[in-house]
Design a protein around this motif. Structure first.
Motif, mmCIF file in Angstrom:
data_model
loop_
_atom_site.group_PDB
_atom_site.id
_atom_site.type_symbol
_atom_site.label_atom_id
_atom_site.label_comp_id
_atom_site.label_asym_id
_atom_site.label_seq_id
_atom_site.Cartn_x
_atom_site.Cartn_y
_atom_site.Cartn_z
ATOM 1 N N ARG A 17 0.849 -1.015 -0.035
ATOM 2 C CA ARG A 17 0.189 0.030 0.223
ATOM 3 C C ARG A 17 0.968 1.290 0.029
ATOM 4 N N THR A 18 0.702 2.185 -1.006
ATOM 5 C CA THR A 18 1.472 3.445 -0.919
ATOM 6 C C THR A 18 0.801 4.435 -1.987
ATOM 7 N N GLU A 19 0.833 5.600 -1.677
ATOM 8 C CA GLU A 19 0.238 6.517 -2.411
ATOM 9 C C GLU A 19 1.203 7.218 -3.390
ATOM 10 N N LEU A 20 2.295 6.928 -3.190
ATOM 11 C CA LEU A 20 3.358 7.555 -4.037
ATOM 12 C C LEU A 20 4.043 6.591 -5.189
ATOM 13 N N PRO A 21 4.651 6.997 -6.072
ATOM 14 C CA PRO A 21 5.274 5.912 -7.081
ATOM 15 C C PRO A 21 6.316 5.534 -6.537
ATOM 16 N N VAL A 30 12.028 1.230 -3.418
ATOM 17 C CA VAL A 30 11.457 1.702 -2.380
ATOM 18 C C VAL A 30 9.975 2.119 -2.570
ATOM 19 N N TYR A 31 9.474 1.417 -1.630
ATOM 20 C CA TYR A 31 8.021 1.984 -1.464
ATOM 21 C C TYR A 31 7.724 2.808 -0.133
ATOM 22 N N TRP A 32 7.266 4.136 -0.530
ATOM 23 C CA TRP A 32 6.979 5.008 0.514
ATOM 24 C C TRP A 32 5.477 4.465 1.258
ATOM 25 N N LEU A 33 5.388 4.199 2.478
ATOM 26 C CA LEU A 33 4.206 4.064 3.251
ATOM 27 C C LEU A 33 3.406 5.331 3.235
ATOM 28 N N THR A 34 2.017 5.196 3.503
ATOM 29 C CA THR A 34 1.238 6.309 3.694
ATOM 30 C C THR A 34 1.366 6.837 4.851
ATOM 31 N N PRO A 35 1.220 8.042 5.315
ATOM 32 C CA PRO A 35 1.428 8.581 6.799
ATOM 33 C C PRO A 35 0.801 7.856 7.779
ATOM 34 N N ALA A 36 -0.538 7.361 7.204
ATOM 35 C CA ALA A 36 -1.339 6.604 8.357
ATOM 36 C C ALA A 36 -0.747 5.173 8.666
ATOM 37 N N ASP A 37 -0.076 4.589 7.657
ATOM 38 C CA ASP A 37 0.786 3.083 8.225
ATOM 39 C C ASP A 37 1.993 3.625 8.678
ATOM 40 N N SER A 38 2.435 4.635 8.296
ATOM 41 C CA SER A 38 3.968 4.877 9.086
ATOM 42 C C SER A 38 3.796 5.184 10.709
ATOM 43 N N ALA A 50 10.928 9.702 15.147
ATOM 44 C CA ALA A 50 9.586 10.615 15.465
ATOM 45 C C ALA A 50 8.279 10.057 15.041
ATOM 46 N N ALA A 51 7.230 10.478 15.713
ATOM 47 C CA ALA A 51 5.861 9.988 15.518
ATOM 48 C C ALA A 51 5.347 10.149 14.104
ATOM 49 N N ASP A 52 5.851 10.967 13.546
ATOM 50 C CA ASP A 52 5.312 11.584 12.228
ATOM 51 C C ASP A 52 6.575 11.276 10.996
ATOM 52 N N ALA A 53 7.615 10.379 11.301
ATOM 53 C CA ALA A 53 8.501 10.176 10.403
ATOM 54 C C ALA A 53 8.105 9.256 9.307
ATOM 55 N N PRO A 54 8.342 9.542 7.882
ATOM 56 C CA PRO A 54 7.876 8.776 6.795
ATOM 57 C C PRO A 54 8.652 7.508 6.824
ATOM 58 N N LEU A 55 8.106 6.584 6.664
ATOM 59 C CA LEU A 55 8.841 5.008 6.747
ATOM 60 C C LEU A 55 8.466 4.579 5.208
ATOM 61 N N ILE A 118 12.604 -2.497 6.460
ATOM 62 C CA ILE A 118 11.853 -0.939 6.601
ATOM 63 C C ILE A 118 12.672 -0.155 7.266
ATOM 64 N N VAL A 119 12.713 1.170 6.473
ATOM 65 C CA VAL A 119 13.728 2.040 6.809
ATOM 66 C C VAL A 119 12.807 3.504 7.176
ATOM 67 N N GLN A 120 13.721 4.143 7.622
ATOM 68 C CA GLN A 120 13.053 5.614 7.893
ATOM 69 C C GLN A 120 13.596 6.428 6.870
ATOM 70 N N LYS A 121 12.956 7.516 6.678
ATOM 71 C CA LYS A 121 13.499 8.438 5.567
ATOM 72 C C LYS A 121 14.519 9.318 6.204
ATOM 73 N N ALA A 122 15.935 9.214 5.713
ATOM 74 C CA ALA A 122 16.911 10.113 6.114
ATOM 75 C C ALA A 122 16.905 11.326 5.058
#
Length: 367
Positions: A17-21, A30-38, A50-55, A118-122
């Motif tokens: 599930r992703t909203e981005l290409p 790399v599949y960026w997760l939705t903010p809700a899933d992150s 951070a609680a709002d970090a993109p994963l 599973i990675v965090q956006k750096a």
């Protein structure tokens, strides 16, 4: 089972599930997760971010690139069996060792499957940090043409091919095309000096000038950790590439971390120690595959001459390599991974389905 079925060649078509290409590189997607899933995963798994970090989900493939082309084999074998799992296992091992020794964290938060992180956006530092302990490859070729200064560092006359350098050499280059930096050409992967970095630290994405010292410290310490461990296995760590970035932890602290991959046969040269002492270089890295390609084709200049890029692309597209070549590379990758980690690299029967099942059942990321 057909060996080709055990190769994960296409890794950008998973139903995550992703909203981005999906960003698909030479080897990883790399599949960026939705903010809700992150947010959900951070809360459920207790990741120190951070609680709002993109994963993101990062899926490695078994594809193999060399000379800026992707290569394939006979029988529909569009990659090297076990290569992706071997690369991830090696990186996981070194990242864990770096943490244990108090060097720095990595971008990896979780390892659901041997082919998945599973990675965090750096926020990446725009430098490919290259460390060299021996003179070989492109550096040797430049040396034979009379070059004695590399990234602002003078090296002595009289060195021989594959000789150990007097000291560990840091030869950074740009990561991507950077614009508006005095004295730095606007092209990808161009050599830079420490003076370039100091004078333009913000343009390279350093948060402050002091972090240049920290990046060099982590570079040297990381290199030494891997080199020392490989020496125990009678393997030689020749040269490697590190990448760095910034992340914010759960407490709101910014920190410099290792990212991408470390100490792998794709990002490093590793030589067999006993062979080297006998006067022979035996590659335990992708360099072996490059040499196999150079000897496989009648006109190796196609692979080396950048002016013949269209011919080279056609060569890669139109020539299926013998299965024996890809299996030799598989044995090298899996062999060095098993030597480093002490664990076997298992070939999945159906890697894509395994990944889908785990991400659906354990992480709720597949509908």
């Amino acid at each position: 089972m057909n060996l080709a079925d055990r190769v994960l060649a296409v890794n950008n078509d998973l139903p995550i599930r992703t909203e981005l290409p999906v960003h698909s590189g030479k080897v990883r997607s790399v599949y960026w997760l939705t903010p809700a899933d992150s947010r959900r995963l951070i809360a459920e798994k207790g990741y120190d971010v951070a609680a709002d970090a993109p994963l993101a989900i990062m899926v490695i493939s078994d594809r193999i690139s060399a000379f800026d082309c992707i290569w394939h084999g006979e029988g529909g074998m569009n990659g090297v069996p076990g290569k992706g799992a071997a690369l991830n296992a090696i990186s996981n091992h070194w990242f864990r060792l770096f943490r244990e020794k108090g060097l720095a964290d990595s971008h990896i938060l979780d390892i659901p499957h041997p082919l998945v992180w599973i990675v965090q956006k750096a926020r990446p530092v725009m430098i490919e940090a290259i460390c060299r302990q021996y003179i070989t490859g492109s550096m040797w070729r430049a040396y034979t043409k009379g070059e004695r200064e590399f990234c602002g560092i003078e090296i002595p006359d009289g060195l021989e091919k594959d000789q150990k350098l007097p000291e560990l050499l840091i030869t950074p280059s740009t990561k991507g095309i950077l614009k508006g930096i005095p004295g730095v050409p606007e092209v990808d992967d161009v050599n830079i000096t420490r003076a370039d970095i100091e004078a333009n630290f913000a343009a390279f994405n350093f948060q402050n000038k002091a972090d240049i010292d920290l990046y060099e410290k982590l570079l040297k310490e990381g290199f030494d950790v891997i080199s020392d461990e490989l020496a125990k296995l009678d393997q030689i760590f020749v040269d490697t590439k590190f990448e760095f970035g910034y992340v914010t932890d759960a407490a709101g602290n910014d920190k410099l971390i290792y990212m991408d991959e470390v100490g792998t046969p794709d990002s490093s040269r590793i030589w067999d120690g006993p062979s080297y002492r006998d006067g022979e270089v035996v590659e335990k890295s992708k360099e072996e595959f490059r040499q196999l390609l150079l000897s496989h084709f009648d006109d190796p200049d196609v692979l080396l001459n950048k002016d013949r890029m269209e011919e080279r692309k056609a060569l890669a597209r139109d020539n299926a390599l013998p299965e024996s070549v890809l299996m030799q590379v598989s044995q090298t990758y899996r062999g060095i991974a098993e030597k480093i980690t002490g664990e076997a690299v298992e070939l999945s029967d159906n890697p894509k389905q395994e990944i889908i099942d785990i991400l659906r059942n354990d992480y709720g990321l597949v509908d």
